[in-house]
Design a protein around this motif. Sequence first.
Motif, PDB file in Angstrom:
ATOM      1  N   ALA A  20       0.816  -1.222   0.000  1.00 31.18           N
ATOM      2  CA  ALA A  20       0.000   0.000   0.000  1.00 31.18           C
ATOM      3  C   ALA A  20       0.845   1.265   0.000  1.00 31.18           C
ATOM      4  O   ALA A  20       0.460   2.268  -0.602  1.00 31.18           O
ATOM      5  CB  ALA A  20      -0.950   0.002   1.198  1.00 31.18           C
ATOM      6  N   GLU A  21       1.965   1.230   0.685  1.00 36.57           N
ATOM      7  CA  GLU A  21       2.843   2.404   0.818  1.00 36.57           C
ATOM      8  C   GLU A  21       4.276   1.918   0.976  1.00 36.57           C
ATOM      9  O   GLU A  21       4.519   0.899   1.628  1.00 36.57           O
ATOM     10  CB  GLU A  21       2.481   3.204   2.081  1.00 36.57           C
ATOM     11  N   PRO A  69     -11.191   7.607   7.546  1.00 38.59           N
ATOM     12  CA  PRO A  69     -12.381   7.605   6.687  1.00 38.59           C
ATOM     13  C   PRO A  69     -12.614   6.192   6.159  1.00 38.59           C
ATOM     14  O   PRO A  69     -11.662   5.492   5.818  1.00 38.59           O
ATOM     15  CB  PRO A  69     -12.000   8.560   5.555  1.00 38.59           C
ATOM     16  N   ASP A  70     -13.861   5.758   6.126  1.00 36.12           N
ATOM     17  CA  ASP A  70     -14.201   4.415   5.644  1.00 36.12           C
ATOM     18  C   ASP A  70     -15.454   4.485   4.769  1.00 36.12           C
ATOM     19  O   ASP A  70     -16.505   3.944   5.109  1.00 36.12           O
ATOM     20  CB  ASP A  70     -14.406   3.466   6.831  1.00 36.12           C
ATOM     21  N   PRO A  71     -15.362   5.185   3.617  1.00 42.97           N
ATOM     22  CA  PRO A  71     -16.560   5.380   2.790  1.00 42.97           C
ATOM     23  C   PRO A  71     -17.142   4.084   2.220  1.00 42.97           C
ATOM     24  O   PRO A  71     -18.331   4.030   1.928  1.00 42.97           O
ATOM     25  CB  PRO A  71     -16.071   6.312   1.674  1.00 42.97           C
ATOM     26  N   GLN A  72     -16.327   3.041   2.097  1.00 46.12           N
ATOM     27  CA  GLN A  72     -16.814   1.767   1.564  1.00 46.12           C
ATOM     28  C   GLN A  72     -17.270   0.804   2.668  1.00 46.12           C
ATOM     29  O   GLN A  72     -17.606  -0.343   2.391  1.00 46.12           O
ATOM     30  CB  GLN A  72     -15.721   1.090   0.714  1.00 46.12           C
ATOM     31  N   LEU A  95     -12.968  -9.548   0.225  1.00 52.02           N
ATOM     32  CA  LEU A  95     -12.438  -8.272   0.688  1.00 52.02           C
ATOM     33  C   LEU A  95     -12.348  -7.289  -0.482  1.00 52.02           C
ATOM     34  O   LEU A  95     -11.852  -7.641  -1.551  1.00 52.02           O
ATOM     35  CB  LEU A  95     -11.048  -8.483   1.298  1.00 52.02           C
ATOM     36  N   ASP A  96     -12.838  -6.078  -0.265  1.00 53.40           N
ATOM     37  CA  ASP A  96     -12.700  -5.005  -1.248  1.00 53.40           C
ATOM     38  C   ASP A  96     -11.249  -4.516  -1.156  1.00 53.40           C
ATOM     39  O   ASP A  96     -10.896  -3.727  -0.281  1.00 53.40           O
ATOM     40  CB  ASP A  96     -13.691  -3.873  -0.940  1.00 53.40           C
ATOM     41  N   ARG A  97     -10.413  -5.019  -2.055  1.00 52.34           N
ATOM     42  CA  ARG A  97      -8.972  -4.757  -1.975  1.00 52.34           C
ATOM     43  C   ARG A  97      -8.635  -3.282  -2.118  1.00 52.34           C
ATOM     44  O   ARG A  97      -7.767  -2.763  -1.419  1.00 52.34           O
ATOM     45  CB  ARG A  97      -8.234  -5.587  -3.022  1.00 52.34           C
ATOM     46  N   ALA A  98      -9.310  -2.594  -3.025  1.00 56.01           N
ATOM     47  CA  ALA A  98      -9.022  -1.166  -3.229  1.00 56.01           C
ATOM     48  C   ALA A  98      -9.398  -0.364  -1.985  1.00 56.01           C
ATOM     49  O   ALA A  98      -8.632   0.516  -1.547  1.00 56.01           O
ATOM     50  CB  ALA A  98      -9.760  -0.647  -4.451  1.00 56.01           C
ATOM     51  N   ALA A 102      -6.911   1.636   0.595  1.00 50.36           N
ATOM     52  CA  ALA A 102      -7.144   3.042   0.936  1.00 50.36           C
ATOM     53  C   ALA A 102      -7.115   3.248   2.450  1.00 50.36           C
ATOM     54  O   ALA A 102      -6.611   4.284   2.927  1.00 50.36           O
ATOM     55  CB  ALA A 102      -8.476   3.514   0.353  1.00 50.36           C
ATOM     56  N   LEU A 103      -7.619   2.281   3.213  1.00 49.35           N
ATOM     57  CA  LEU A 103      -7.555   2.386   4.681  1.00 49.35           C
ATOM     58  C   LEU A 103      -6.105   2.367   5.161  1.00 49.35           C
ATOM     59  O   LEU A 103      -5.727   3.131   6.060  1.00 49.35           O
ATOM     60  CB  LEU A 103      -8.332   1.242   5.340  1.00 49.35           C
TER      61      LEU A 103
END
Length: 113
Positions: A20-21, A69-72, A95-98, A102-103
């Motif tokens: 992710a980073e 933030p957790d919009p999904q 699992l929503d990987r994207a 983002a989290l």
Amino acid sequence: MTTDWRADTVATIRDLILGAEDGITEEVKWRKPSNPDGVPTFSRDGLICTLETYKDKVKVTFAKGASLPDPQSVFNASLDAGTRRAVDIKAADELDRAAFTALIQAAVALNQS
């Protein structure tokens, strides 16, 4: 170490977290007789999350999840906790990987703020 669906799930989540980073590190902490493998922890400029395996799920607990933030609506556990939030993944879950990535990115940004 598990060798069923949980091992595959842990491997996928580990790859998502570390990818992710740049600069995210993994360390195993809290080894004890009842959990000789310990708990994988992931950090960059502070703790991001832990990754635990249970009989019926894999749990990713975000140290400062309540501030992310957790919009999904990826978080589905520890929703009433004051600081942390978690994602419980069971065998049939997708699992929503994207959104998960983002989290992780948001957690790194929060640690750096």
